[in-house]
Design a protein around this motif. Structure first.
Motif, PDB file in Angstrom:
ATOM      1  N   THR A  43       0.927  -1.176  -0.155  1.00 48.81           N
ATOM      2  CA  THR A  43      -0.041  -0.116   0.066  1.00 48.81           C
ATOM      3  C   THR A  43       0.924   1.162   0.023  1.00 48.81           C
ATOM      4  OG1 THR A  43      -0.086  -0.035   2.487  1.00 48.81           O
ATOM      5  CG2 THR A  43      -1.701  -1.200   1.279  1.00 48.81           C
ATOM      6  N   TYR A  44       0.125   2.547   0.167  1.00 53.96           N
ATOM      7  CA  TYR A  44       1.022   3.656   0.034  1.00 53.96           C
ATOM      8  C   TYR A  44       1.503   4.119   1.154  1.00 53.96           C
ATOM      9  CZ  TYR A  44      -1.597   3.741  -4.552  1.00 53.96           C
ATOM     10  OH  TYR A  44      -1.949   3.425  -5.683  1.00 53.96           O
ATOM     11  N   THR A  45       1.095   3.534   2.483  1.00 52.42           N
ATOM     12  CA  THR A  45       1.553   4.156   3.702  1.00 52.42           C
ATOM     13  C   THR A  45       1.450   2.992   4.639  1.00 52.42           C
ATOM     14  OG1 THR A  45       0.835   5.710   5.382  1.00 52.42           O
ATOM     15  CG2 THR A  45      -0.921   4.475   4.142  1.00 52.42           C
ATOM     16  N   ILE A  46       1.361   3.259   5.941  1.00 48.86           N
ATOM     17  CA  ILE A  46       1.314   2.214   7.005  1.00 48.86           C
ATOM     18  C   ILE A  46       0.257   1.489   6.923  1.00 48.86           C
ATOM     19  CG2 ILE A  46       1.529   1.806   9.497  1.00 48.86           C
ATOM     20  CD1 ILE A  46       3.040   4.432   9.956  1.00 48.86           C
ATOM     21  N   ASN A  47       0.415   0.141   6.996  1.00 48.70           N
ATOM     22  CA  ASN A  47      -0.805  -0.720   7.000  1.00 48.70           C
ATOM     23  C   ASN A  47      -0.794  -1.988   8.227  1.00 48.70           C
ATOM     24  OD1 ASN A  47      -3.243  -2.101   6.436  1.00 48.70           O
ATOM     25  ND2 ASN A  47      -2.570  -2.110   4.194  1.00 48.70           N
ATOM     26  N   TYR A  48      -1.631  -2.477   8.453  1.00 45.63           N
ATOM     27  CA  TYR A  48      -1.680  -3.509   9.439  1.00 45.63           C
ATOM     28  C   TYR A  48      -2.274  -4.775   8.801  1.00 45.63           C
ATOM     29  CZ  TYR A  48      -1.753   0.230  12.719  1.00 45.63           C
ATOM     30  OH  TYR A  48      -1.504   1.444  13.642  1.00 45.63           O
ATOM     31  N   CYS A  49      -1.654  -5.939   9.543  1.00 36.69           N
ATOM     32  CA  CYS A  49      -2.037  -7.346   9.038  1.00 36.69           C
ATOM     33  C   CYS A  49      -2.599  -8.331  10.128  1.00 36.69           C
ATOM     34  CB  CYS A  49      -0.611  -7.921   8.260  1.00 36.69           C
ATOM     35  SG  CYS A  49      -1.149  -9.361   7.533  1.00 36.69           S
ATOM     36  N   LYS A  50      -3.454  -8.916   9.945  1.00 33.51           N
ATOM     37  CA  LYS A  50      -3.935  -9.752  10.807  1.00 33.51           C
ATOM     38  C   LYS A  50      -4.406 -11.044  10.151  1.00 33.51           C
ATOM     39  CE  LYS A  50      -7.919 -10.377  14.127  1.00 33.51           C
ATOM     40  NZ  LYS A  50      -9.149  -9.819  14.400  1.00 33.51           N
ATOM     41  N   LEU A  51      -4.274 -12.338  10.726  1.00 28.68           N
ATOM     42  CA  LEU A  51      -4.328 -13.501  10.170  1.00 28.68           C
ATOM     43  C   LEU A  51      -5.749 -13.793  10.482  1.00 28.68           C
ATOM     44  CD1 LEU A  51      -3.685 -16.418   9.141  1.00 28.68           C
ATOM     45  CD2 LEU A  51      -2.910 -17.125  11.333  1.00 28.68           C
ATOM     46  N   VAL A  52      -6.610 -14.120   9.553  1.00 24.80           N
ATOM     47  CA  VAL A  52      -7.818 -14.632   9.837  1.00 24.80           C
ATOM     48  C   VAL A  52      -8.124 -16.155   9.870  1.00 24.80           C
ATOM     49  CG1 VAL A  52     -10.194 -14.680   8.697  1.00 24.80           C
ATOM     50  CG2 VAL A  52      -8.758 -12.694   8.470  1.00 24.80           C
ATOM     51  N   GLY A  53      -7.471 -16.941   9.104  1.00 22.11           N
ATOM     52  CA  GLY A  53      -7.226 -18.337   9.295  1.00 22.11           C
ATOM     53  C   GLY A  53      -7.433 -18.913   7.586  1.00 22.11           C
ATOM     54  N   VAL A  54      -7.397 -20.364   7.879  1.00 18.89           N
ATOM     55  CA  VAL A  54      -7.488 -21.119   6.635  1.00 18.89           C
ATOM     56  C   VAL A  54      -8.726 -21.776   6.469  1.00 18.89           C
ATOM     57  CG1 VAL A  54      -4.946 -21.817   6.667  1.00 18.89           C
ATOM     58  CG2 VAL A  54      -6.929 -23.208   7.843  1.00 18.89           C
ATOM     59  N   GLU A  55      -9.101 -22.351   5.398  1.00 16.97           N
ATOM     60  CA  GLU A  55     -10.521 -22.779   5.111  1.00 16.97           C
ATOM     61  C   GLU A  55     -10.908 -23.989   5.694  1.00 16.97           C
ATOM     62  OE1 GLU A  55     -10.616 -23.430   0.936  1.00 16.97           O
ATOM     63  OE2 GLU A  55     -10.530 -21.334   0.300  1.00 16.97           O
ATOM     64  N   GLU A  56     -12.192 -24.106   6.061  1.00 22.02           N
ATOM     65  CA  GLU A  56     -12.347 -25.435   6.776  1.00 22.02           C
ATOM     66  C   GLU A  56     -11.751 -26.779   6.319  1.00 22.02           C
ATOM     67  OE1 GLU A  56     -13.964 -25.415   9.402  1.00 22.02           O
ATOM     68  OE2 GLU A  56     -14.479 -23.233   9.525  1.00 22.02           O
ATOM     69  N   SER A  57     -11.601 -26.860   4.970  1.00 20.76           N
ATOM     70  CA  SER A  57     -11.009 -28.183   4.697  1.00 20.76           C
ATOM     71  C   SER A  57      -9.591 -28.236   4.856  1.00 20.76           C
ATOM     72  CB  SER A  57     -11.350 -28.189   3.184  1.00 20.76           C
ATOM     73  OG  SER A  57     -10.571 -27.143   2.374  1.00 20.76           O
ATOM     74  N   LEU A  58      -8.876 -27.448   5.328  1.00 22.94           N
ATOM     75  CA  LEU A  58      -7.278 -27.350   5.507  1.00 22.94           C
ATOM     76  C   LEU A  58      -7.063 -27.133   6.956  1.00 22.94           C
ATOM     77  CD1 LEU A  58      -6.084 -25.076   2.680  1.00 22.94           C
ATOM     78  CD2 LEU A  58      -6.238 -27.486   2.620  1.00 22.94           C
ATOM     79  N   LYS A  59      -8.206 -27.014   7.945  1.00 18.70           N
ATOM     80  CA  LYS A  59      -7.895 -26.765   9.338  1.00 18.70           C
ATOM     81  C   LYS A  59      -7.364 -28.095   9.800  1.00 18.70           C
ATOM     82  CE  LYS A  59     -11.075 -23.048  10.218  1.00 18.70           C
ATOM     83  NZ  LYS A  59     -12.423 -22.623  11.188  1.00 18.70           N
ATOM     84  N   ASP A  60      -7.439 -29.269   9.363  1.00 16.91           N
ATOM     85  CA  ASP A  60      -6.929 -30.455  10.172  1.00 16.91           C
ATOM     86  C   ASP A  60      -5.736 -30.733   9.885  1.00 16.91           C
ATOM     87  OD1 ASP A  60      -9.297 -30.827  11.334  1.00 16.91           O
ATOM     88  OD2 ASP A  60     -10.178 -32.149   9.738  1.00 16.91           O
TER      89      ASP A  60
END
Length: 1546
Positions: free
Chosen positions: A545-562
């Motif tokens: 992006t052009y300036t300061i930004n933040y990043c947060k983990l939301v997760g993976v899809e249900e089929s990959l959680k295991d």
């Protein structure tokens, strides 16, 4: 070079063949259609001849592709050449036969010309003699000869024209063969090249097999050493296990007794429980039975009540109908309206009931929903955990179910809920496990919660209990996630929350749009993973992006959680261009490709990084798709390498093969493997669910999920078999060997990230361009088949032989065979050639010249000489096959500037020219001049070629058949020839039979015999009887002639045996030795013939069904000596008499089913000198076995046209015993069993005889039955002969009819006078006044020297034993020449008893009631209960002597008889019995026999003996009586009185 592509077909060749037949009819009209064949053949030859011109003009077109079509054309070309050769041979044979016919025609014309000349001379002679009759006969013969000569001339012209046409056609064929020679040479060259290619391929195959054998041997040794090591380890392990087992056994025995005690207690408890349970079931069954009985009675009551109601309604309807009709209304219309009204009322009531039920249901549903709503409001509280979050165990079960179904994983819980809502019956594990059970702890599931099964007997259940049923409202509950409205509210709420987090980024008036962070790498890819291992990867996120930004983990899809775990520490605010790291950990648990996204949330919006997990796969490729070998000379070998590379992480098996071949790679069998990450509780739960699943699916569709893999596998196997069969049917077998082939490495295993090099070989055989396509197939079905092709150009050698195989066909030993070998060159320079024969055959084959020079682009001819000797099999060695006699000799041509020699093969089948005759010596033995001896010899052809043979120089007395000893014998054939020897005079014969073959080889057979001239001869040596019906008789006559009148040998030939002395002149005896059990009779069979006389013999043949005997010596004998018939053991069989019923039935059956037969008998006639009267009665006739004549009899037997159907088919009519004067009648039924109508003729019977045919007939139609009536009237006859020279008149008188009869009747009866005065002869007479005796004729005239027959008839009319009369023959009216006493006896019944003392007088009383009066007879007969008993007095005198000698007992006899009569009687025998035998024995009487039976016409004696008992008083005679009963047509009882005296002896 282009080859001809079109030739005539097999059908055209077959139609064009000329008809070849030896008969004159076909030779006269030889329709030989040769023109179409010649035209087509000329076109073909032009195509073949233009090939060299095109080759010279267009030399640049030599590189044209040799396709499969060219090879097929070449095959048809070779086939056409073979047909042309066959046509040439057949035409040549036809011409030879036609020439033979023409030669025969010339001979017949010469013969007819000579006959005409001789007739002309005879006609001139007869004309001079003025014999007009002879001239007419000769002129007619001359005209016939002239006509035959004209016909022969016409036939000669036709045969000549046909021969000319055939020769012209033969010339055309020869021309065509010459034009086609180049094509033939080219075919032979191609065959030679194919042979060389086959040899090279065989050598390569042999080398491969040797290497394979060595490898197999090494593997075997390794396996043996390994097995020894394994056996040692197993032995140690087994010893240890045995020790542990013994120790454990001792421990287990201690606990076994306690366990058994507990088991027994438990079994006793279970037994008691089962008994109680059984008692309850029995009670329930009895109650059920009572309920059923009561229900049946109730049902019967209801049925009766319903029937009564129906009857009442019917009666009511009838009453209403009658009332309406009485009122004049329409009864039918009224009843119809009434029935319609009832139906409407019933429908209205049903509708009202349904409306009530619906209202109740709606009200109950509304109340239940209100109660549920209130209950939900009371229990409503904040959710502690969202329903979208699944546990690890739930997700694992979901993936297992998806994997079992073969479906893709569901990524979100929302999709899962939608699917569950849309499909109320999900498959596999989801069918059993609901969403609520997924969220529950698996340990809380109780195994006792099972569906209660319905009991065997419903009566055991309580009537108050009702099984639980899920209500319809509970089944239609809303899903766990809520309704659609709830989901929409949740989505709007989440959007409002996110709108407060995400902000737009605007810098310098520019709004950032796009991906906020860039990932390096862009895709997280885990390649070639293994289950159970852990893989980690780091990615770098860069702020874009052009300036300061933040990043947060939301997760993976249900089929990959295991399987995917993300380690991300949020870095906080990040300036533009800054980066942070993310660690991705992957732990695979299933072997399946996974795809998804890792979601992140930035200040400007969310983004995701693609995540991909790939299983191990094969990635195969070839380094080239075209292999070009370039140009190589025919016979050389080169190779190229092609590389197969695998850049994938999974290996597989590969196989290189031709594109036209089919090969099925073995598919790995699918095996369902479950993950091993579950705990013990999970596995037990899983087993329970799978068991319930299998039961449900088996109930539903009859198949379990575990059967699916095996079913798919069987389907794959079936498809593979079908495809294999289809490919085998579509593949065309290649006749030529492939020139581009694969090397040693054609199949194997290719590992991951490796490569394999495969050699491709090029071995040119045929000049031209060669192209072959290959393919590579893999065991892994996901790997596609790879294709590539290889091309090359073959250049021919400069020197070649057109005929690679020189076939000399079949050759004989010691005969020279030659052939010419042509060698061609395409070189532009002269070459030096050297011809070499293999050293083993240099003594049999020769090539001349051995060395020569061949000019540029020309040909060179070499002469081949083949002279096979008898040592060829030993000299040739491996080149000669002893079984098939085939010689294959390799010849070599060495060329100066050519590395590879030119070879060709000389092929021949070597055979012998021997003819074998067996036996080599023949001894005909002794043979008379009136017979011929035939013996068989076998002529065998040991050669493989047909040979003509002939027996030449035969004596006049020898003949060889068939075809007079000439003919053609086929290869390896054995012919049976008959040598017939018939001597012309008596002497010893020694001669040789010479058989010559077509190559003038002689084979001899030595023979010897002795000629015999017997003193007697027969007028016929062969008698052919006419066709005789079965059981019929045929008579023929022949003469035995004695023509030996003088011992002068100049007058006639003297009878002798060989060179012995001549037989003296005199009477000569003969005897015919008829074979035993043969239907032949010769009368007389023995006799004597005086010199110059002949004896008439009658041969009678009575045809019967008997087994024909083997002929020992026949008119034409098989062997010169008598052959002994081998003794064969005959089966035991029961002999039937000709009078038995079984024999008669079999005879009648045989007559109807007989099909006819032909018998041939040879009867020897022995001859001896002297008169038969001079020998004694028992002395046999002394004869010489060599002076034996043989009479041959031909006996054809046919089925009779008429058969007797009455009396079980018997042809003998037995009238039985008929009393004289009575008449018996028999009926005979005849049937015509032939297909034609028959005219009948009967033999003439004696008109004065006792037999008379009453109804003769003249015609008997086919299948018709006719009954004949025969009468038999017996009479007693007397013959008188007139021995004087004058006729004598006679009279026949009976004493009972004389005039003195009245005077004699006035005298006292005979029994009153003394014995000396009893002179009366006439006894009892008939009561009817007629004489009991009658004679016919009464008077007549006897001719001098003749006899006259008189018939006397006895006809009594009552029972008496004293019928008598006197018959007198009166001559000249006064003189009594003869007196004949006539006596007779008559009985009323068929049984009688004789013997005993007389109790009546010989003269009957005058007051006797006549027997013919039925009234008096009935009055005289006693009633049945008072049966009349006839007395019999038997007096026995026991003579007692004073001496001490034993006194014999007193004996008497009684005769019990049975009369043979023609009157019908129910019994055929008479039975007798004596009563009180023990009492008589007590009195001293002995009676033998006391009971028995008597046949008709016979008598039986009863012996009676008496010895005085101890208590006998001599002064008082003993008198006892007993009853004798006779049972025949009636029952008679006799009272036998025994009177015994003791008389003193002298």
């Amino acid at each position: 070079m282009e080859e001809p592509t079109t030739l005539f077909s097999d059908e055209d060749l077959a139609d064009s063949l000329p008809p070849i037949d030896d008969e004159r009819i076909q030779l006269e009209d030889p329709e030989f259609e040769m023109e179409p064949f010649l035209l087509g053949f000329e076109d073909t030859v032009r195509l073949g001849c233009c090939c060299p011109a095109k080759e010279e003009e267009v030399t640049a077109e030599k590189t044209k592709k040799a396709t499969t079509k060219d090879r097929v054309q070449a095959f048809h070309l070779r086939k056409s050449l073979n047909l042309l050769d066959k046509l040439h041979e057949e035409k040549d044979l036809f011409i030879q036969k036609t020439r033979g016919e023409l030669r025969v025609c010339h001979q017949r014309m010469d013969l007819l010309t000579k006959q005409q000349e001789s007739l002309a001379a005879e006609i001139a002679t007869e004309r001079e003699a003025n014999n007009m009759a002879a001239m007419g006969r000769l002129q007619a013969a001359s005209r016939r000869l002239h006509t035959e000569l004209e016909n022969e001339k016409d036939l000669q012209s036709k045969i000549t024209a046909m021969l000319k046409d055939s020769e012209n056609a033969m010339w055309h064929i020869e021309i065509q063969k010459g034009l086609f020679e180049d094509v033939r040479k080219r075919n032979e060259e191609e065959a030679e090249a194919r042979q060389r290619s086959l040899e090279i391929h065989a050598a390569q195959q042999l080398q491969k097999e040797k290497e394979t054998l060595e490898k197999v041997e090494r593997n075997r040794l390794l396996r043996a050493r390994k097995s020894l090591h394994v056996q040692k380890e197993l032995g140690l392990r087994h010893q240890k296990l045995v020790e542990d087992a013994q120790r454990n056994h001792r421990v287990a025995v201690k606990f076994l007794k306690a366990s058994l005690g507990r088991v027994r207690e438990r079994e006793q408890k279970e037994e008691m429980e089962s008994r109680r349970h059984m008692k309850r079931r029995m009670d329930a069954v009895l109650a059920l039975k009572n309920n059923i009985t009561a229900s049946r009675e109730t049902l019967k009551k209801f049925q009766a009540w319903g029937q009564s109601r129906a009857e009442v309604a019917k009666q009511k309807a009838l009453t209403e109908k009658e009332a309406i009709l009485a009122q004049g209304g329409d009864a039918f219309k009224h009843l119809f309206h009434q029935r319609r009204h009832q139906e409407l009322e019933a429908q209205r009531r049903a509708f009202e009931e349904e409306q009530k039920l619906r209202k109740q249901e709606i009200v109950s549903r509304i109340l239940k929903e209100e109660a549920e709503e209130e209950h939900r409001k009371k229990r409503q509280h904040p959710p502690s955990k969202t329903t979208d979050q699944w546990t690890l165990r739930d997700k694992t079960w979901k993936y297992i179910s998806d994997f079992c179904e073969g479906k893709t994983a569901i990524t979100t819980n929302h999709l899962l809920e939608n699917e569950m809502a849309l499909h109320p019956k999900p498959s596999c594990l989801l069918k059993v496990i609901s969403s609520e059970s997924m969220q529950m702890d698996l340990g809380s599931i109780s195994t006792e919660e099972e569906i209660l099964a319905e009991p065997d007997i419903p009566g055991l259940w309580s009537k108050d209990y009702k099984s639980y049923q899920v209500s319809k409202e509970d089944m239609e509950r809303k899903p766990v996630g809520g309704t659609k409205m709830d989901k929409d509210i949740l989505a709007r709420t989440m959007e409002q929350l996110r709108s407060g987090v995400v902000h737009r980024q605007v810098v310098s008036g520019r709004e950032f749009k796009g991906r906020p962070f860039n990932s390096k790498p862009e895709v997280i890819h885990f390649k070639d993973f293994d289950i159970g291992k852990v893989y980690k990867k780091k990615i770098t996120l860069i702020n874009a992006t052009y300036t300061i930004n933040y990043c947060k983990l939301v997760g993976v899809e249900e089929s990959l959680k295991d399987f995917i775990h993300i380690d991300f520490d949020p870095p906080g605010p990040m300036s533009a261009g800054m980066s942070c790291e993310v660690l991705v950990t992957f732990k695979p648990m299933i072997n399946k490709d996974l795809e998804g996204n890792v979601s992140f949330l930035a200040q400007t919006g969310g983004f995701s990084v693609p995540l991909k997990c790939s299983t191990k796969k094969c990635s195969l490729s070839l380094d080239k798709e075209l292999i070009d070998f370039g140009s190589y000379v025919v016979g050389e070998t080169t190779s190229r390498i092609i590389t197969l590379t695998n850049v994938g992480g999974l290996g597989t098996r590969f196989k290189f093969l031709l594109d036209s071949e089919f090969f099925e790679m073995e598919e790995p069998q699918p095996v369902m493997k479950m993950s091993s990450v579950f705990t013990y509780e999970d596995k037990s739960f899983y087993e329970k669910i799978m068991n319930s699943l299998s039961e449900q699916q088996l109930d539903g569709d009859g198949s379990s999920p575990l059967d699916l893999p095996s079913r798919k596998e069987s389907e794959k196997l079936d498809e593979a078999e079908v495809s294999a069969v289809a490919s085998a049917m579509t593949m065309v077998p290649s006749e030529e060997q492939a020139e581009i082939t694969l090397g040693e490495v054609t199949e194997g295993e290719i590992g991951p990230f490796s490569s394999i090099k495969v050699p491709i070989l090029f071995n040119p055989v045929i000049p031209g361009e060669v192209q072959t396509k290959f393919k590579v197939m893999f065991k892994n079905s996901q790997c596609p088949t790879l294709y590539f092709r290889a091309t090359g150009i073959a250049v021919d050698v400069p020197v070649w032989v057109p005929r690679a195989i020189v076939d000399l066909k079949i050759c004989m030993y010691d005969r020279l065979y030659q052939d010419s070998i042509t060698v061609h060159t395409r070189s532009k320079a002269a070459l030096r050639l050297k011809f070499e024969v293999c050293k083993e055959l240099r003594g049999h084959i020769e090539l001349l010249p051995e060395t020569g020079y061949i000019q540029a682009q020309s040909s060179y001819s070499v002469q081949l000489k083949f002279l096979p000797r008898h040592s060829l099999p030993e000299d040739a060695g491996k080149y000669f096959d002893q079984d098939s006699r085939v010689l294959e000799a390799p010849m070599t041509i060495w060329v100066a500037d050519q590395i590879k020699p030119v070879g060709f093969t000389v092929q021949a089948i070597v055979t012998t020219s021997d003819l074998e005759i067996s036996p080599l010596e023949i001894n005909f033995g002794y043979c008379t001049i009136y017979e011929a001896i035939r013996t068989e010899i076998s002529l065998s052809n040991l050669s493989l070629l047909p040979q003509e043979f002939g027996f030449v120089g035969l004596p006049k007395y020898v003949d060889i058949q068939p075809n007079d000893g000439f003919g053609t014998i086929l290869p390896l054939e054995t012919l049976q020839l008959d040598v017939i020897f018939q001597p012309i005079k008596a002497k010893e014969y020694r001669f040789e039979l010479v058989c010559k073959s077509e190559i003038n080889r002689c084979f001899k057979v030595s023979c010897q015999a002795v000629g015999v001239h017997p003193p007697l001869e027969l007028s016929h040596y062969q008698i052919k009887f006419s066709a005789t019906a079965l059981y019929g008789t045929t008579v023929s006559t022949l003469y035995v002639i004695n023509s030996h009148l003088s011992m002068n040998k100049l007058i006639h030939s003297l009878p002798r045996i060989g060179s012995e002395e001549a037989t003296p002149v005199g009477p000569t005896s003969f005897e015919f030795l008829v074979p035993p059990n043969s239907p032949i009779t010769i009368s007389p069979s023995v006799g004597t013939v005086l010199p110059g006389k002949f004896r008439k013999e009658t041969t009678q043949r009575k045809e019967q069904w008997k087994q024909s005997l083997p002929v020992v010596r026949v008119h034409n004998r098989d062997r010169p000596t008598r052959a002994s018939t081998p003794h064969t053991q005959e089966l035991q069989r029961q002999e039937l008499s000709a009078s038995s019923n079984e024999y008669q039935a079999a005879q009648a059956t045989l007559v109807r089913t007989f099909q006819g037969k032909f018998d041939r008998f040879v009867v020897p006639c022995v001859v001896a000198s002297g008169d038969i009267k001079d020998r004694k009665a028992s002395e046999p006739l002394s004869f010489s076995p060599y002076n034996t004549l043989y009479l041959e009899l031909w006996c054809p037997v046919v089925a009779p046209s008429i058969v007797v159907t009455s009396n079980e088919g018997k042809t003998v009519v037995n009238f039985g015993d008929i009393a004289v004067g009575h008449r018996g009648i028999k009926k005979i039924t005849l049937q015509n069993i032939s297909p034609e109508d028959l005219a009948l003729e009967f033999s003439v019977l004696n008109p004065h005889g006792p037999f008379v045919l009453l109804n003769p007939t003249r015609k008997l139609c086919s299948g018709e039955t006719q009954t004949l009536v025969l009468s038999f009237s017996p009479h007693e006859s007397i013959l008188l002969q007139n021995e004087s020279s004058l006729p004598i008149k006679f009279w026949m008188r009976l004493e009972s009819l004389s005039k003195k009869r009245a005077e004699n009747r006035q005298q006292l009866p005979k029994f009153l006078t003394s014995h000396e005065q009893r002179t009366e002869i006439v006894g009892t007479q008939n009561h009817n006044g007629q004489s009991v005796f009658s004679v016919v004729p009464v008077e007549g005239l006897m001719v001098p020297g003749k006899t006259h027959e008189f018939t006397i008839t006895f006809s009594p009319d009552h029972e008496s034993l004293y019928f008598s009369d006197l018959l007198q023959v009166v001559l000249f009216e006064k003189k009594v020449s003869h007196q004949i006493l006539l006596k007779g006896a008559a009985r009323e019944h068929m049984m009688f008893v004789e013997g005993g003392d007389p109790l009546d007088v010989p003269v009957e009383s005058l007051t006797v009631i006549p027997a013919f009066d039925p009234e008096h007879r009935e009055a005289r007969s006693p009633p049945p209960e008072a049966e009349e008993m006839k007395p019999i007095l038997v007096t026995l005198n026991y003579v007692q002597f004073d001496t001490d000698m034993p006194t014999p007992p007193a004996t008497r006899e009684l005769q019990v008889g049975c009369i043979r009569t023609t009157q019908p009687s129910p019994r055929k025998t008479v039975e007798f019995s004596l009563d009180s035998i023990p009492w008589l024995q007590h009195k001293g009487f002995t009676i033998e026999p006391s009971r028995g039976s008597v046949e008709r016409g016979q008598t039986k004696t009863i012996s009676i003996s008496w010895v005085p008992p101890a208590d006998f008083d001599p002064d008082h005679p003993l008198m006892v009586s007993t009853l004798l009963q006779l049972r025949g047509d009636v029952k008679e009882t006799y009272k036998v009185i025994f009177v015994a005296y003791v008389v003193a002896g002298l």
